[in-house]
Scaffold this active site. Structure first.
Site, PDB file in Angstrom:
ATOM      1  N   LYS A  44      -0.576  -6.907   7.831  1.00 33.25           N
ATOM      2  CA  LYS A  44       0.026  -7.893   6.925  1.00 33.25           C
ATOM      3  C   LYS A  44       0.686  -9.013   7.729  1.00 33.25           C
ATOM      4  O   LYS A  44       1.327  -8.742   8.751  1.00 33.25           O
ATOM      5  CB  LYS A  44       1.051  -7.166   6.032  1.00 33.25           C
ATOM      6  N   GLY A  45       0.536 -10.234   7.252  1.00 32.92           N
ATOM      7  CA  GLY A  45       1.072 -11.399   7.965  1.00 32.92           C
ATOM      8  C   GLY A  45       2.541 -11.249   8.336  1.00 32.92           C
ATOM      9  O   GLY A  45       3.368 -10.914   7.484  1.00 32.92           O
ATOM     10  N   CYS A 129      -0.022 -21.509   5.996  1.00 31.85           N
ATOM     11  CA  CYS A 129       1.362 -21.543   5.530  1.00 31.85           C
ATOM     12  C   CYS A 129       1.900 -22.948   5.441  1.00 31.85           C
ATOM     13  O   CYS A 129       1.610 -23.776   6.285  1.00 31.85           O
ATOM     14  CB  CYS A 129       2.223 -20.766   6.507  1.00 31.85           C
ATOM     15  N   LYS A 164      -7.077 -18.329  12.296  1.00 30.26           N
ATOM     16  CA  LYS A 164      -7.673 -18.105  10.967  1.00 30.26           C
ATOM     17  C   LYS A 164      -7.663 -19.400  10.166  1.00 30.26           C
ATOM     18  O   LYS A 164      -6.605 -20.008   9.958  1.00 30.26           O
ATOM     19  CB  LYS A 164      -6.879 -17.025  10.239  1.00 30.26           C
ATOM     20  N   ASN A 191      -9.721 -17.795   4.869  1.00 35.39           N
ATOM     21  CA  ASN A 191      -8.589 -17.355   4.070  1.00 35.39           C
ATOM     22  C   ASN A 191      -8.926 -17.603   2.593  1.00 35.39           C
ATOM     23  O   ASN A 191     -10.054 -17.971   2.265  1.00 35.39           O
ATOM     24  CB  ASN A 191      -7.335 -18.123   4.504  1.00 35.39           C
ATOM     25  N   GLY A 242     -14.492 -12.909   3.372  1.00 34.69           N
ATOM     26  CA  GLY A 242     -14.471 -13.629   2.095  1.00 34.69           C
ATOM     27  C   GLY A 242     -15.434 -12.956   1.149  1.00 34.69           C
ATOM     28  O   GLY A 242     -16.631 -13.239   1.153  1.00 34.69           O
ATOM     29  N   GLY A 243     -14.914 -11.998   0.380  1.00 34.46           N
ATOM     30  CA  GLY A 243     -15.726 -11.352  -0.647  1.00 34.46           C
ATOM     31  C   GLY A 243     -16.686 -10.288  -0.162  1.00 34.46           C
ATOM     32  O   GLY A 243     -17.573  -9.870  -0.906  1.00 34.46           O
ATOM     33  N   GLY A 264     -11.456  -7.383   2.745  1.00 37.73           N
ATOM     34  CA  GLY A 264     -10.139  -7.631   2.170  1.00 37.73           C
ATOM     35  C   GLY A 264      -9.998  -7.028   0.792  1.00 37.73           C
ATOM     36  O   GLY A 264      -9.729  -5.833   0.627  1.00 37.73           O
TER      37      GLY A 264
HETATM   38  C1  LIG Z   1      -3.095  -9.667  -1.613  1.00 39.94           C
HETATM   39  C2  LIG Z   1      -3.572 -10.466  -0.431  1.00 39.94           C
HETATM   40  C3  LIG Z   1      -2.683 -10.759   0.609  1.00 39.94           C
HETATM   41  C4  LIG Z   1      -3.108 -11.501   1.716  1.00 39.94           C
HETATM   42  N1  LIG Z   1      -2.215 -11.741   2.740  1.00 39.94           N
HETATM   43  C5  LIG Z   1      -2.649 -12.415   3.852  1.00 39.94           C
HETATM   44  C6  LIG Z   1      -1.774 -12.616   4.976  1.00 39.94           C
HETATM   45  O1  LIG Z   1      -0.626 -12.152   5.000  1.00 39.94           O
HETATM   46  N2  LIG Z   1      -2.253 -13.327   6.040  1.00 39.94           N
HETATM   47  C7  LIG Z   1      -3.532 -13.828   6.069  1.00 39.94           C
HETATM   48  O2  LIG Z   1      -3.926 -14.469   7.049  1.00 39.94           O
HETATM   49  N3  LIG Z   1      -4.388 -13.620   5.032  1.00 39.94           N
HETATM   50  C8  LIG Z   1      -3.978 -12.931   3.937  1.00 39.94           C
HETATM   51  N4  LIG Z   1      -4.861 -12.713   2.900  1.00 39.94           N
HETATM   52  C9  LIG Z   1      -6.238 -13.241   2.991  1.00 39.94           C
HETATM   53  C10 LIG Z   1      -7.226 -12.145   3.433  1.00 39.94           C
HETATM   54  O3  LIG Z   1      -6.903 -11.662   4.708  1.00 39.94           O
HETATM   55  C11 LIG Z   1      -8.684 -12.693   3.423  1.00 39.94           C
HETATM   56  O4  LIG Z   1      -8.785 -13.767   4.341  1.00 39.94           O
HETATM   57  C12 LIG Z   1      -9.130 -13.184   2.055  1.00 39.94           C
HETATM   58  O5  LIG Z   1      -8.615 -12.360   1.025  1.00 39.94           O
HETATM   59  C13 LIG Z   1     -10.653 -13.273   1.918  1.00 39.94           C
HETATM   60  O6  LIG Z   1     -11.279 -12.017   2.045  1.00 39.94           O
HETATM   61  P1  LIG Z   1     -11.646 -11.064   0.785  1.00 39.94           P
HETATM   62  O7  LIG Z   1     -12.325 -11.943  -0.220  1.00 39.94           O
HETATM   63  O8  LIG Z   1     -12.506  -9.992   1.345  1.00 39.94           O
HETATM   64  O9  LIG Z   1     -10.340 -10.549   0.263  1.00 39.94           O
HETATM   65  C14 LIG Z   1      -4.450 -11.982   1.784  1.00 39.94           C
HETATM   66  C15 LIG Z   1      -5.335 -11.678   0.735  1.00 39.94           C
HETATM   67  C16 LIG Z   1      -4.922 -10.927  -0.347  1.00 39.94           C
HETATM   68  C17 LIG Z   1      -5.913 -10.627  -1.432  1.00 39.94           C
END
Ligand SMILES: Cc1cc2nc3c(=O)[nH]c(=O)nc-3n(C[C@H](O)[C@H](O)[C@H](O)COP(=O)(O)O)c2cc1C
Length: 304
Positions: A44-45, A129, A164, A191, A242-243, A264
């Protein structure tokens, strides 16, 4: 069969990682999944100080995706080092620390604090951010800011550095060029996309923060296109996300040019997704006689 991949200084025993913010600090999933099987875990970030995150409602389900505005809820970098690293170090997987600052100096400070922590194999610089110092613009849409932040982190951290990128830009290539020029080991992309949902009964936004980050299958074609565009122009390794929810999704990202992939949103509804994908990749390699997973990267055939 060789599943290992190399993103600059970061070596992963297999290309399957889990995305930041969707896997907590690993602990949350460790009873369901054998963490040793993962190539890497992006935690987590992290911010310098602990954060409570945004007030609710901060998650909405949408057709084929989800919107979130968690607001970087996290324990803070010092508690991460003290309380979360001792757990994570027990596993044979690479720990990727996702870092978030509001200024160049904060990113640099986070990198300095994590440099002595050998268990952190790489930093992932999250550039989505708001840059408070500069009136709320996002670092991630300005190549000169991307270059500056990445260079500072590069100088302060001797192991892997991944930057990222945000997909909320008209052209991702100049952003990727800035990352490469700054000497990062790789690019994590992408992201979440900015989205919104409205409650028509109340005539109000569903999310307290009005807009949020869209993730999940809905964003896959966009993310895939961006990975393809960057890989077509640059040599820097890509951690694609991404998905991704199936082995076919993962293969598409690898073929478009990703060296490794991250899962993710799919973790939320099936925590076994990363292991299923890893298994599927092995079966695909057997079927098509690939000896190394790296042979699949960028293997897309484009006839023009
Ligand atoms: C609930 C949630 C929290 C996330 N928190 C962060 C984060 O803290 N830092 C970050 O770089 N990306 C964060 N992301 C982005 C994911 O790491 C990822 O880049 C994005 O969801 C696309 O992938 P996915 O479609 O497989 O989820 C978050 C995504 C979700 C859904």
């Amino acid at each position: 069969m060789n599943l290992s991949v190399q993103l600059g200084r970061l070596k992963l025993k297999n290309p399957v990682t889990v995305a930041s913010g969707t896997y907590g600090y690993g602990e949350e999933f460790s009873e369901l999944v054998d963490l040793n099987q993962l190539g890497g875990i992006a935690v987590k970030g992290l911010t310098l100080k602990p954060r409570k995150g945004n007030p609710p409602q901060r998650i909405v389900e949408t057709p084929s995706g989800m919107l979130n505005s968690i607001g970087l809820q996290n324990v803070g970098v010092d508690t991460f080092i003290e309380k979360k690293i001792p757990f994570l170090k027990k596993f044979d997987t690479q720990v990727i620390a996702n870092i978030n600052g509001v200024s160049d100096e904060e990113y640099e400070e986070l990198a300095k604090r994590l440099e002595p922590i050998q268990e952190v194999a790489a930093l992932e610089i999250n550039l989505s951010c708001p840059n408070v110092k500069e009136g709320g613009i996002h670092f991630g849409s300005k190549p000169d800011k991307i270059y500056e932040v990445t260079s500072r982190v590069r100088k302060a951290f001797s192991r892997g550095v991944l930057t990222k990128l945000s997909p909320n830009v008209t052209d991702i290539v100049p952003m990727a060029e800035a990352v490469e020029a700054a000497g990062a080991d790789g690019i994590s992309m992408v992201n979440t996309l900015v989205g919104m949902a409205i409650d028509v009964e109340r005539r109000q936004p569903v999310l307290k923060s009005i807009t949020g980050g869209l993730s999940g299958p809905a964003i896959k074609p966009i993310a895939l296109r961006m990975v393809y565009e960057v890989h077509s122009k640059l040599d820097i390794p890509i951690l694609g996300m991404g998905g991704i929810a199936t082995v076919e999704d993962a293969l598409e990202f690898l073929m478009a040019g990703a060296t490794a992939i991250s899962i993710g949103t799919a973790n939320f509804y099936n925590p076994l997704t990363p292991l299923k994908i890893l298994d599927g990749l092995k079966k695909y390699m057997e079927k098509f006689n690939f000896k190394k997973i790296s042979e699949i990267t960028g293997s897309l055939k484009v006839n023009q």
